[in-house]
Scaffold this motif. Structure first.
Motif, short mmCIF file in Angstrom:
data_model
loop_
_atom_site.label_atom_id
_atom_site.label_comp_id
_atom_site.label_asym_id
_atom_site.label_seq_id
_atom_site.Cartn_x
_atom_site.Cartn_y
_atom_site.Cartn_z
N ASP A 92 5.07 -8.23 -8.29
CA ASP A 92 6.37 -7.75 -7.81
C ASP A 92 6.67 -6.35 -8.34
OD1 ASP A 92 6.78 -10.10 -6.44
OD2 ASP A 92 8.09 -10.98 -7.95
N PHE A 93 6.31 -6.10 -9.59
CA PHE A 93 6.54 -4.78 -10.19
C PHE A 93 5.74 -3.71 -9.44
CE2 PHE A 93 4.86 -1.53 -13.14
CZ PHE A 93 6.05 -0.91 -13.53
N HIS A 94 4.46 -3.97 -9.21
CA HIS A 94 3.63 -2.97 -8.54
C HIS A 94 4.09 -2.74 -7.10
CE1 HIS A 94 0.52 -1.98 -11.48
NE2 HIS A 94 0.66 -3.22 -11.93
N ARG A 95 4.41 -3.81 -6.40
CA ARG A 95 4.89 -3.65 -5.02
C ARG A 95 6.15 -2.79 -4.98
NH1 ARG A 95 4.38 -9.85 -2.86
NH2 ARG A 95 2.34 -9.72 -1.83
N LEU A 96 7.02 -3.01 -5.95
CA LEU A 96 8.29 -2.28 -5.98
C LEU A 96 8.07 -0.81 -6.26
CD1 LEU A 96 11.39 -2.25 -6.00
CD2 LEU A 96 11.30 -2.86 -8.42
N VAL A 97 7.28 -0.49 -7.28
CA VAL A 97 7.13 0.92 -7.65
C VAL A 97 6.22 1.68 -6.69
CG1 VAL A 97 7.63 0.44 -10.07
CG2 VAL A 97 5.24 0.54 -9.30
N TYR A 98 5.47 0.96 -5.86
CA TYR A 98 4.69 1.62 -4.81
C TYR A 98 5.53 1.83 -3.55
CZ TYR A 98 0.57 0.08 -7.49
OH TYR A 98 -0.36 -0.17 -8.47
N ASP A 99 6.77 1.28 -3.53
CA ASP A 99 7.63 1.39 -2.36
C ASP A 99 6.95 0.81 -1.12
OD1 ASP A 99 9.98 2.09 -0.98
OD2 ASP A 99 9.19 4.06 -0.42
N LEU A 100 6.37 -0.39 -1.29
CA LEU A 100 5.56 -0.96 -0.21
C LEU A 100 6.39 -1.60 0.89
CD1 LEU A 100 2.50 -2.47 -2.09
CD2 LEU A 100 2.68 -0.32 -0.85
N ASP A 101 7.66 -1.88 0.63
CA ASP A 101 8.48 -2.45 1.70
C ASP A 101 8.61 -1.48 2.87
OD1 ASP A 101 8.86 -4.83 0.44
OD2 ASP A 101 10.84 -4.34 -0.38
N SER A 102 8.50 -0.20 2.58
CA SER A 102 8.59 0.80 3.65
C SER A 102 7.22 1.16 4.22
CB SER A 102 9.27 2.08 3.12
OG SER A 102 8.45 2.72 2.16
N ARG A 103 6.17 0.55 3.68
CA ARG A 103 4.80 0.81 4.13
C ARG A 103 4.06 -0.51 4.34
NH1 ARG A 103 6.45 4.98 5.21
NH2 ARG A 103 5.69 7.08 4.77
N PRO A 104 4.43 -1.26 5.39
CA PRO A 104 3.86 -2.60 5.58
C PRO A 104 2.35 -2.63 5.75
CG PRO A 104 5.08 -1.89 7.53
CD PRO A 104 5.39 -0.91 6.45
N ARG A 105 1.77 -1.63 6.39
CA ARG A 105 0.32 -1.62 6.57
C ARG A 105 -0.40 -1.35 5.26
NH1 ARG A 105 3.09 0.47 10.49
NH2 ARG A 105 2.82 -0.24 12.64
N LEU A 106 0.15 -0.44 4.47
CA LEU A 106 -0.42 -0.18 3.15
C LEU A 106 -0.28 -1.40 2.26
CD1 LEU A 106 -1.73 1.79 1.19
CD2 LEU A 106 0.56 2.65 0.62
N ARG A 107 0.86 -2.06 2.36
CA ARG A 107 1.07 -3.29 1.59
C ARG A 107 0.04 -4.35 1.96
NH1 ARG A 107 6.71 -6.43 0.37
NH2 ARG A 107 5.84 -8.45 -0.21
N GLU A 108 -0.24 -4.48 3.24
CA GLU A 108 -1.23 -5.46 3.69
C GLU A 108 -2.62 -5.16 3.10
OE1 GLU A 108 -3.15 -7.14 7.90
OE2 GLU A 108 -1.49 -5.70 7.93
N LEU A 109 -3.00 -3.88 3.09
CA LEU A 109 -4.29 -3.50 2.54
C LEU A 109 -4.36 -3.79 1.03
CD1 LEU A 109 -4.86 -0.10 4.37
CD2 LEU A 109 -6.16 -2.21 4.72
N ILE A 110 -3.34 -3.38 0.32
CA ILE A 110 -3.32 -3.57 -1.13
C ILE A 110 -3.27 -5.06 -1.48
CG2 ILE A 110 -1.94 -3.22 -3.23
CD1 ILE A 110 -1.23 -0.45 -2.13
N ASP A 111 -2.45 -5.81 -0.78
CA ASP A 111 -2.36 -7.26 -1.04
C ASP A 111 -3.70 -7.94 -0.79
OD1 ASP A 111 0.25 -7.08 -1.79
OD2 ASP A 111 1.09 -8.07 -0.02
N GLY A 112 -4.40 -7.51 0.26
CA GLY A 112 -5.70 -8.11 0.55
C GLY A 112 -6.70 -7.88 -0.57
N LEU A 113 -6.71 -6.67 -1.12
CA LEU A 113 -7.61 -6.36 -2.24
C LEU A 113 -7.21 -7.14 -3.48
CD1 LEU A 113 -7.90 -2.52 -1.64
CD2 LEU A 113 -9.72 -4.21 -1.31
N LEU A 114 -5.91 -7.25 -3.71
CA LEU A 114 -5.43 -8.01 -4.87
C LEU A 114 -5.87 -9.47 -4.80
CD1 LEU A 114 -1.81 -6.64 -5.34
CD2 LEU A 114 -3.56 -6.74 -7.11
N ARG A 115 -5.78 -10.06 -3.62
CA ARG A 115 -6.15 -11.46 -3.48
C ARG A 115 -7.63 -11.70 -3.82
NH1 ARG A 115 -2.48 -11.59 1.06
NH2 ARG A 115 -4.15 -10.93 2.45
N ARG A 116 -8.45 -10.69 -3.55
CA ARG A 116 -9.89 -10.86 -3.79
C ARG A 116 -10.23 -10.95 -5.27
NH1 ARG A 116 -13.45 -8.22 0.75
NH2 ARG A 116 -12.02 -8.18 2.51
#
Length: 222
Positions: free
Chosen positions: A140-164
């Motif tokens: 939650d901290f990283h998502r917030l400070v990356y401002d990912l709510d305004s970048r849904p495609r970037l969030r999807e990419l980063i979340d996918g790598l995190l899950r791995r």
């Protein structure tokens, strides 16, 4: 596998198709460590536990394969993906490229409210008593400070790598083991963000991710 128990614990905030629900259950089982690297994923057993037909199970496994969580092996069928040390390093290298770009862009844009929430998440992380809770607040901290709510495609990419890779930290109990150094690095990152210094934040984050990759590889090599 006890997938039915995981199903009962999943939030039901949105309506999912059958194959999406199966994928969600399996994704949670893998990322939480209930299913480990190289574990088999027999379609018949999964279908029986979740009381669905084979078709949505097959579709769910294909979805998870595209996410890098499932691998199809000749004569073995579907198994939970096992990453090599080089693959883990590569994932972290890609994460560093995406996440440093995100934090550099976000630094001057974060509102006072966002920074206050980020500091609150740091405090919650520092009070966490198990890997799952620590990891959840950290994400939650990283998502917030990356401002990912305004970048849904970037969030999807980063979340996918995190899950791995996140599942390895949980399975081996490594988050709490290394929490003090991670929390100190988070505090330095937060200070850079509060100063609106995107370049410093990016450098600190790159160092944090590079160190985390080596810690993880070292632990898995033992």
């Amino acid at each position: 596998m006890q997938l039915d128990r995981i199903l009962d614990r999943l939030p039901t905030s949105r309506r999912l198709s059958t194959h999406e629900l199966v994928a969600e259950v399996l994704r949670e089982a893998i990322t939480s460590g209930h299913l480990k690297a190289n574990d088999p994923l027999p379609q018949q057993e999964i279908a029986a536990q979740l009381e669905v037909s084979h078709i949505p199970v097959r579709e769910a496994l294909r979805q998870l394969q595209s996410e890098g969580l499932v691998t199809y092996q000749p004569n073995h069928g579907a198994t939970v993906t096992a990453h090599t040390p080089d693959e883990i390093r590569e994932i972290y290298e890609i994460r560093a490229i995406l996440e440093t770009a995100a934090v550099r862009r976000a630094a001057p844009r974060l509102t006072d409210a966002a920074l206050a929430r980020a500091e609150e998440l740091l405090k919650l992380t520092e009070r966490a008593r198990d890997d799952a809770t620590w990891g959840s607040y950290d994400l939650d901290f990283h998502r917030l400070v990356y401002d990912l709510d305004s970048r849904p495609r970037l969030r999807e990419l980063i979340d996918g790598l995190l899950r791995r890779v996140d599942r390895y930290w949980r399975v081996h109990g490594l988050m709490l083991k290394h929490r003090r150094e991670f929390e100190a690095e988070h505090r330095k990152l937060f200070a850079a963000l509060r100063a609106r210094d995107g370049d410093r934040a990016a450098k600190l984050l790159e160092r944090h991710l590079t160190g985390a990759a080596e810690l993880l590889v070292s632990a898995l090599d033992r």
